[in-house]
Design a protein around this motif. Structure first.
Motif, PDB file in Angstrom:
ATOM      1  N   ASP E 213     -39.550  24.946  11.612  1.00 44.41           N
ATOM      2  CA  ASP E 213     -39.578  25.415  13.212  1.00 44.41           C
ATOM      3  C   ASP E 213     -38.454  25.280  13.931  1.00 44.41           C
ATOM      4  OD1 ASP E 213     -42.274  26.418  12.660  1.00 44.41           O
ATOM      5  OD2 ASP E 213     -43.149  24.517  13.266  1.00 44.41           O
ATOM      6  N   ILE E 216     -35.634  27.681  13.068  1.00 45.70           N
ATOM      7  CA  ILE E 216     -35.794  28.910  13.843  1.00 45.70           C
ATOM      8  C   ILE E 216     -35.715  28.857  15.116  1.00 45.70           C
ATOM      9  CG2 ILE E 216     -37.695  30.854  14.023  1.00 45.70           C
ATOM     10  CD1 ILE E 216     -37.728  30.918  11.594  1.00 45.70           C
ATOM     11  N   LEU E 219     -31.871  28.328  15.876  1.00 46.64           N
ATOM     12  CA  LEU E 219     -31.200  29.733  15.678  1.00 46.64           C
ATOM     13  C   LEU E 219     -31.427  30.734  16.774  1.00 46.64           C
ATOM     14  CD1 LEU E 219     -29.558  30.890  13.137  1.00 46.64           C
ATOM     15  CD2 LEU E 219     -31.637  31.804  12.452  1.00 46.64           C
ATOM     16  N   SER E 220     -32.531  30.836  17.101  1.00 45.22           N
ATOM     17  CA  SER E 220     -32.771  31.809  17.908  1.00 45.22           C
ATOM     18  C   SER E 220     -32.263  31.520  19.276  1.00 45.22           C
ATOM     19  CB  SER E 220     -34.373  32.362  18.243  1.00 45.22           C
ATOM     20  OG  SER E 220     -34.844  31.103  18.413  1.00 45.22           O
TER      21      SER E 220
END
Ligand SMILES: Nc1ncnc2c1ncn2[C@@H]1O[C@H](COP(=O)(O)OP(=O)(O)OP(=O)(O)O)[C@@H](O)[C@H]1O
Ligand SMILES: Nc1ncnc2c1ncn2[C@@H]1O[C@H](COP(=O)(O)OP(=O)(O)OP(=O)(O)O)[C@@H](O)[C@H]1O
Ligand SMILES: [Mg+2]
Ligand SMILES: [Mg+2]
Lengths: 393, 337, 247, 248, 286
Positions: E213, E216, E219-220
């Motif tokens: 998690d 992600i 990254l976003s």
């Protein structure tokens, strides 16, 4: 020497799977130590093939899990599967595989009520699947009982429901929501938190401003520990109840300490910690601690896994053959005393639960008090009564 | 590299290539065999393997083929400049299309799979059309997000069976059909795409990745071509999705999981990006490997990661590049005059 | 009539006026030279004509058709080809395959043949025309290893293969040796001879002035002078802004 | 100061530089004249050490094999196998061909990055030096380098190599894309830089006309081989050179 | 609401900054970031509970160890595949699963792992109780952001980070050793990850799964902000953080993921290279 191979296709690295495997292993060792299972005239030993199909982990496709099950069936030639799938969707999909290969399976983890529905929709096809643990309907029953008590004793009638956004938890959540409404409670809100949520402040604030007295939480993800901490730090003056998996085991006190004083925690199946009023549970947990040097932490899956092996063994002995059709029949007729209570399956191959371990399988509710887990429900075996924690007005 | 005094390692093509990649000057059976050999051996090899392995390993071959196709499609997209982190999106859409057709309308398999292939490609393309102008990592991000979003959406709205998906779909008649079908599909996809990409038309796709400004200045509508590439790539994935759906008689939100996106990339990375055949090779290494590693129980994924790292680091160019170089070129030491 | 009319084009980038109120008419079949100091907006003007940049104001007509708002590929297909200041070949493709892409464009698709190898043949012809020795291995080499001189020729070849009517050459000669330049000049003359129009942006004035019909001088995004090469050479203002030296 | 001895460079099987020996004395301006693909850039990359890096990268990728023979030495040290950044520390700085600048950083930041090796208190001084040399850069300070015009990027690239305060400055086609005024200015300032800081300069150009008058010595390269060698004047008056590089 | 949105944003920003330092600023894809985050949590836990070190010492030791680890990963693995982005991603992802699954294998599952908070207790702000740890997160988040900004824009090493991401050969020809800088940036990025872990993890328990998690999320945030932009990261974390909190509050928590993903999508459609990125325009400049 011939072996009956039992497969454990599950997420071995998640606590329920991990302890389920250990419990099943314990049962097998016990049976083998007594010489094995009598099949007809012959004694056969049990063998365990555990396979980590990782289906409880997010990001692992169901197909990979199913391929793992096929590996057990085709490659390891298992006779039956125990413990079984984590995720409900994986369980439902796996049922097709099991019936394709006619392999008996008794699951103890996934809790969806769709399981029985599916079996009843085509009894002949899906008859190989059983569930040796409770489903979400029964689960909500136990929660309800404790709520009734809270309402009666302390006059609580405002609740905030928070569940993990997965099938079984939502199912319990909705059942409870309906029940609360039918029984004159006010439901401040019903929130579903995605798996992996790390912030519960929004919901807790809602709860606080609505002035609820009870927070009912249904979670089995590890991050739900955050909920506990946040509940404490935000000083929400409400009693935490429900099923929060980080709180079910004896080590929770070490992790959270004083924070969880007074929390009401549901137990899906009794037996994983010793309950004086029900001796099989005492025996089982002692045996488990002796074998594995630690006690069970998860309130779900482990104790029934132990029972399932005995269910199978008894059924095979009774059928006197390994023919699955006959063994299925025998399992359907099972009636024995397990660590989770008296074991009987209903028409949908679901273990029947109730309030008295002498009559049916049994779940329960315990309260954390001073580092001890005190069983407060069902009354037949309770060792204590629910108490209002000191800080509650 | 060993650096002998005054010696230099020379590299020579095994000289049946005349000047460029697709013009061959064949003059003998030997040369013909030289060309055909690397193409025929894997086809026959996999066929033999597939049909004579024990049942469980047949299943593994099937899964491998599915991932191989996903990888081939990923590589195709990436050679058109569309870096996708969302094979799962295409896969999932195909899977759901097939699943729904079969479950709600009772279409038979031989209809659901073709329809899902086409429609899946179509829907995926439409979905990504608004972001077709994005490049590189930004496009990748969108493709990563969309499947997550669809999965969450299905979960939240409970459409198409919601969380627990749709089960009990029609299976294939038997494992032979499954095998033949997927192996044929895989080779068809591979060879068709390889042919396509080296054709004049296919060259345009490659040129877009190379330099889209120059492609535009060559009078090519790059967005139309990108959309076409998306359609082709996602159709292949959708086919895989539809196939998998019937194979396991199940569709549900797990078809959108990251594994379907990541494994193809890993396969391409170790197989050799940009060759189409490389990713296939990569998949045929990784998937069976992961099955073999099941023996290691809980350490399986650890070993798997280890293999990934070692492969990528040891042969950064990819196995296929390496092999084809060794096959097509001779090396020898020559003395400096 | 002018084949290309540029009317009041203005473009600024965050406060900097790169091109300001530029109006030029380009007559058919002439060679227009554009010169000006660095950063005076020459390339920006080309980008506007070819659709890579939208101007803030103004319009561009090609044979009476408005170009502003059209995407670059459409403009290219109308017959306006441009060569980039920094060469932009397809580095992974062999030189002759580089031409397959323009040969597949809408504009020339129908005449370049769809059969196997048809386009290759045309491509090789064009490459020979711009000076890739046909029998050597040069046309078959990957663009990434080709020397710069060939890449510049490749840019030119792309425009030829597009059958462009207007050739916009942005600093075609920069980075080329005199020998290279002299070998390319005849090609440009041939293009003109065939009735096409050429717009050249150059800093190599000697060569440019030899072939240009008209030259415009840019400074700070504006045209400061416009006229025949001779006049330009003698103009004081131009000398000050740009030449500063004898050419 | 710099000595290149019997240098041979192969790109795979193609010979880019063949048995080239050149030397540069301290304080000189030396020109390398050669038409396209004569091997000038290859030579510059070899001297600056970038080729070693390219070689390694290609080797890792399994790309083309670059083979280098011969030796390069700088102030008496053999630097044939010295890594590029070490060479920069020794004082060899290259302004690369076709102005590859840091496109996402603005002009000032480019120059800041370029001053990585020079002491912080020198930064202001060098900065104003560069701005003096290329006043066109001043109004562009805050613009991202990628948005600059070709010529502006070229100025920036040269400016960046000056920030390091090199002992030996390698300029690879510095005149590319510059307007005549700037070309003249650059040439003048090269002379000026040399006078003021006594830096040694090696210029590669195929556009020889502006360069020849200022160089002390020059080499003419053809297809990787040394074709001619001489002082600036000699070359300037050489009829062959005139024909080939002046277009008369 | 306001306060918790702020906290949520700060958490996101803290998670993303380390990743941004390696990936956004110096261009090295470190997909082992999430794993490093979790490992840092466990190391600190082990220091405190098994070696009985004081909290502060454990934290500092962890940050150092993780930093060195990051640098070593660069040195032995990424260095060999530098420039091949896909290979970098796959290799670091491989490392990430090795780390995470090893943690799982050695039995670090269950619910007993959690870090102590810096200071226990909570205070009331704008009518809601906020625990002090969360205030720490905000404060430290701001601190890290400022120092990161100063670092990448005003120190030589920080500027070199930006250099190697853009033009490795030019950096090399200016005397910047890309390998040294890159391993430094990996090290610092990982250390920042460890820092984030130590600050954030006391809020809950340490679990292996959160590794994915975190990756992600980082990254976003990093991409939405526009690669390379420290400010972009802040703004992106605010947008995503507040959308999450607001959705959770007014819609329902299970919509948060959808809404925040949708927000990311919309941002990317409107600003194709992230909020403060210029990538697209730069690439399109001809
Ligand atoms: N996308 C952009 N964003 C910001 N500024 C830009 C952009 N494009 C161009 N500029 C600026 O506009 C001005 C004109 O640039 P242009 O490229 O047209 O110059 P030029 O005349 O072609 O110069 P040269 O001869 O050096 O190539 C320059 O100062 C440049 O920095
Ligand atoms: N990476 C490479 N791979 C293969 N060949 C190369 C490579 N780089 C250069 N060459 C070849 O080496 C020779 C010398 O090239 P180099 O770039 O050094 O020439 P140059 O004199 O700088 O030319 P230009 O004026 O075009 O810059 C050329 O024939 C070129 O094709
Ligand atoms: Mg220009
Ligand atoms: Mg050169």
């Amino acid at each position: 020497q011939q072996y009956i191979t039992l497969g454990i296709p599950t997420s071995l690295k998640l606590i329920e799977g991990h302890e389920g495997q250990k419990a099943a292993q314990l049962a097998i060792e016990e049976i083998n130590a007594k010489g094995g299972v009598k099949v007809g005239n012959e004694k056969m030993l049990f063998k365990l093939e555990a396979l980590d199909i990782r289906d409880g982990e997010p990001g692992v496709p169901v197909s990979e899990a199913l391929l793992g099950i096929e590996k057990l069936i085709l490659d390891k030639k298992i006779y039956a599967a125990v413990v079984g799938n984590f995720r409900s969707e994986a369980l439902l999909a796996a049922m097709d595989i099991y019936s394709k290969y006619k392999v008996i399976n008794i699951g103890t983890i996934a809790m969806t009520p769709k399981f029985q529905e599916k079996i009843l929709s085509d009894k002949e096809k899906y008859k190989y699947s059983f569930r040796g643990a409770l489903d979400s309907k029964y689960a909500s029953g136990y929660v309800q009982s404790s709520m009734k008590f809270l309402n009666k004793e302390f006059g609580y009638n405002k609740v905030y429901i928070a569940t993990q956004d997965v099938l079984w938890a939502n199912a319990i959540g909705s059942l409870m929501e309906k029940w609360f409404k039918d029984n004159g409670w006010t439901v401040a809100a019903f929130d579903k938190y995605p798996v992996g949520a790390t912030d519960f402040s929004a919901g807790l604030m809602k709860a606080k401003s609505a002035g609820v007295q009870v927070i009912m939480a249904i979670f089995d993800m590890p991050t739900s520990g955050i909920l506990v901490k946040q509940w404490k730090s935000m000083k929400v003056p409400a009693l935490l109840t429900g099923f929060i998996s980080p709180l079910t085991g004896s080590k929770a006190w070490k992790t959270f300490g004083q924070d969880i004083e007074g929390v009401l925690e549901s137990v899906w199946e009794i037996g994983y910690f010793p309950i004086k009023a029900y001796p099989p549970s005492v025996k089982f947990s002692a045996a488990y601690v002796k074998r594995w040097k630690e006690d069970i932490q998860s309130g779900h899956g482990a104790a029934p896994a132990y029972d399932t092996v005995y269910i199978l063994a008894n059924a095979i002995e009774k059928a006197g053959t390994l023919d699955s059709e006959k063994v299925v029949k025998a399992i359907e007729e099972t009636d024995m005393a397990g660590v989770v209570g008296r074991i009987k399956f209903d028409n949908g191959h679901q273990l029947i639960f109730g309030d008295d371990p002498k009559q049916t399988a049994c779940g329960g509710v315990f309260q954390w008090r001073k580092g001890k887990m005190l069983l407060v429900w069902p009354e037949s075996i309770a060792s204590d009564k629910i108490q209002k924690p000191a800080w509650m007005k | 590299m060993k650096n002998r005094e005054n010696y230099r390692k020379e590299r020579i093509d095994r000289c049946i290539k005349a000047r460029s990649d697709d013009i061959y000057a064949l003059s003998s059976y030997k040369e013909m065999w030289y060309l055909i050999f690397p193409r025929v051996v894997p086809i026959i090899g996999i066929a033999i393997l597939a049909y004579f392995l024990p049942l469980y390993w047949k299943k593994v071959v099937i899964t491998t083929c599915i991932f191989a196709m996903l990888a081939v499609s990923w590589d195709f997209l990436s050679s058109c400049g569309l870096l996708s982190l969302g094979q799962a999106l295409f896969f999932g859409i195909g899977s759901y299309t097939a699943g729904c057709l079969n479950h709600y309308f009772h279409f038979p398999i031989y209809l659901t799979i073709p329809i899902a292939t086409i429609c899946g490609g179509f829907i995926s393309t439409i979905l990504l059309l608004p972001v077709i102008r994005l490049r590189g990592i930004y496009f990748a991000m969108v493709t990563l997000i969309l499947p997550l979003m669809l999965a969450r959406g299905i979960e939240a709205t409970h459409v198409f069976g919601g969380n627990e998906g749709i089960t009990g779909l029609s299976p294939f008649p038997n494992v032979w059909v499954e095998l033949t079908f997927i192996i044929a599909g895989m080779w068809a996809a591979l060879f068709a795409l390889r042919r396509f990409i080296s054709s004049d038309y296919g060259l345009i796709f490659v040129s877009i990745r190379d330099n889209d400004r120059a492609t535009m200045a060559s009078g090519i509508n790059i967005y139309a071509f990108k959309a076409q590439a998306l359609f082709i790539g996602s159709s292949i994935c959708a086919f895989c999705g539809a196939f998998m759906t019937h194979l396991y008689m199940f569709t549900g939100i797990p078809v959108f999981t990251m594994e379907f996106s990541i494994l193809p990339i890993a396969a391409s990375a170790i197989g050799g990006i940009g060759t189409l055949a490389g990713p296939l090779l990569g998949a045929f290494i990784l998937v069976p490997l992961s099955e073999i590693l099941r023996e290691f129980g809980s350490l399986r994924v650890v070993f798997y990661g280890l293999v990934l790292v070692v492969c990528v680091v040891a042969l950064p160019e990819g196995i296929f590049h390496y092999l084809s170089r060794k096959y097509n070129e001779m090396e020898r030491w020559v003395r400096l005059e | 009539m002018a084949i290309l009319e540029i009317k009041g084009v203005t473009k600024s980038f965050g406060g900097v006026k790169a091109v300001e109120d530029v109006s030029v008419n380009v007559e058919e079949n002439t060679l227009l030279g554009i010169i000006g100091p660095n950063g005076s907006g020459k390339t920006t003007l080309v980008n506007i004509i070819t659709g890579f940049i939208k101007p803030d104001k103004g319009s561009v007509f090609f044979k009476g058709k408005e170009l502003i708002g059209l995407p670059p590929y459409t403009i290219t297909n109308l017959g306006i080809g441009r060569a980039f200041q920094m060469v932009k070949p397809f580095f992974h493709l062999p030189a002759f395959k580089n031409l397959i892409v323009p040969l597949s464009s809408k504009r020339v698709r129908s005449t370049s043949g769809g059969g196997y190898g048809d386009k290759d043949a045309i491509a090789l012809d064009i490459l020979e025309e711009v000076g890739f020795e046909r029998d050597s291995s040069v046309p078959y080499k990957t663009a990434s290893v080709l020397p710069h001189g060939y890449l510049k020729r490749l840019e030119l070849a792309r425009l030829i293969s597009l059958k462009s009517e207007i050739f916009i050459l942005d600093e075609l000669f920069s980075g080329l040796s005199i020998a290279e330049v002299t070998s390319i000049l005849p090609i440009i003359e041939k293009i003109l001879f065939e009735g096409n129009t050429v717009i050249m942006i150059e800093h190599r004035l000697k060569e440019l002035f030899r072939i240009a019909n008209k030259v415009i001088v840019f400074n700070f995004g504006r045209i400061i002078k416009e006229g025949a090469p001779k006049e330009i050479l003698e103009d004081e203002e131009v000398k000050k802004a740009y030449l500063g030296v004898e050419v | 100061m710099l000595k290149v001895d019997k240098l041979m460079v192969f790109y795979e099987n193609a010979l880019a530089i063949n048995e080239l020996s050149i030397h540069i004395n301290e304080g000189e301006i030396v020109g390398i004249i050669g038409s396209n693909s004569a091997g000038k850039t290859t030579l510059m990359n070899t001297i600056s050490g970038l080729l070693l890096d390219t070689k390694l990268k290609e080797q890792r990728k399994g790309g083309e094999r670059i083979t280098i023979f011969g030796s390069v030495s700088f102030i008496g040290n053999d630097i044939t196998n010295t890594w590029a950044d070490e060479r920069v520390k020794m004082g060899i700085v290259l302004s690369r061909e076709r102005h590859p600048v840091f496109v996402e950083s603005d002009v000032k930041e480019n120059l800041k990055i370029a001053s990585y090796l020079s002491p912080k208190n020198k930064f202001k001084e060098m900065l104003s030096f560069v701005y003096d040399l290329f006043p066109a850069l001043v109004p562009l300070r805050k613009r991202k380098a990628g948005f600059l015009s070709g010529g502006e990027q070229q100025m920036l690239a040269i400016g960046m190599s000056l920030m390091v305060k090199p002992k030996l400055l390698l300029l690879d086609e510095p005149l590319l894309g510059l307007a005549p005024t700037i070309q003249v200015k650059l040439i003048e300032s090269i002379v000026k830089i040399r006078k003021e800081t006594n830096v040694t300069i090696l210029i590669c150009e195929q556009f020889a006309r502006p360069v020849l008058p200022i160089i002390d010595r020059g080499y003419v390269l053809e297809n990787g081989m040394l074709a001619l060698e001489g002082t600036g004047n000699e070359l300037f008056n050489n009829p062959e050179i005139k024909a080939a590089y002046f277009g008369v | 609401m306001f306060v918790y949105g702020l906290i949520n944003s700060a958490v996101l920003a803290l998670m993303a900054l380390g990743f941004n330092l390696t990936f956004g600023i110096s261009g090295i894809a470190n997909f082992a970031y999430g794993a490093i985050y979790v490992v840092a949590g466990f190391i600190t836990w082990a220091f405190i509970n098994h070696l009985n070190l004081p909290y502060a010492v454990s934290a500092i030791l962890t940050i150092i160890i993780i930093g060195i680890f990051g640098a070593l990963v660069y040195k032995f693995i990424i260095k060999r595949i530098r420039g091949l982005v896909i290979s970098e991603v796959i290799a670091t992802f491989g490392i990430s699963i090795i780390l995470l699954e090893l943690l799982r294998f050695i039995g670090l599952i269950g619910f007993k792992y959690s870090l102590p908070v810096f200071i226990d207790g909570s205070v009331e702000i704008l009518g809601v109780y906020v625990d002090i740890q969360r205030l720490f997160i905000i404060g430290l988040g701001i601190l890290v952001i400022i120092s990161l900004y100063v670092f990448t824009h005003h120190t030589k090493t920080g500027l070199a980070f930006r250099g190697i991401a853009q033009e490795e050969h030019t950096s090399l020809s200016l005397g910047i050793n890309p390998d040294r800088i890159a391993s430094l940036s990996m090290g610092m990025g990982s250390a920042l990850g460890a820092f984030a872990a130590i600050v954030i993890l006391p809020l809950g328990t340490i679990t292996v799964d959160s590794g994915y998690d975190v990756l992600i999320n980082a990254l976003s945030v990093c991409i939405v902000g526009g690669l390379g932009s420290t400010f972009g990261v802040i703004i992106a974390s605010f947008i995503i953080g507040y959308t999450q909190t607001i959705t959770a509050m007014y819609l329902a928590p299970h919509w948060t993921m959808i809404v925040s993903l949708f927000a990311i999508l919309v941002i990317l459609v409107i600003k194709p290279s992230g909020l403060l990125g210029h990538q697209k325009e730069l690439e399109e400049r001809v």
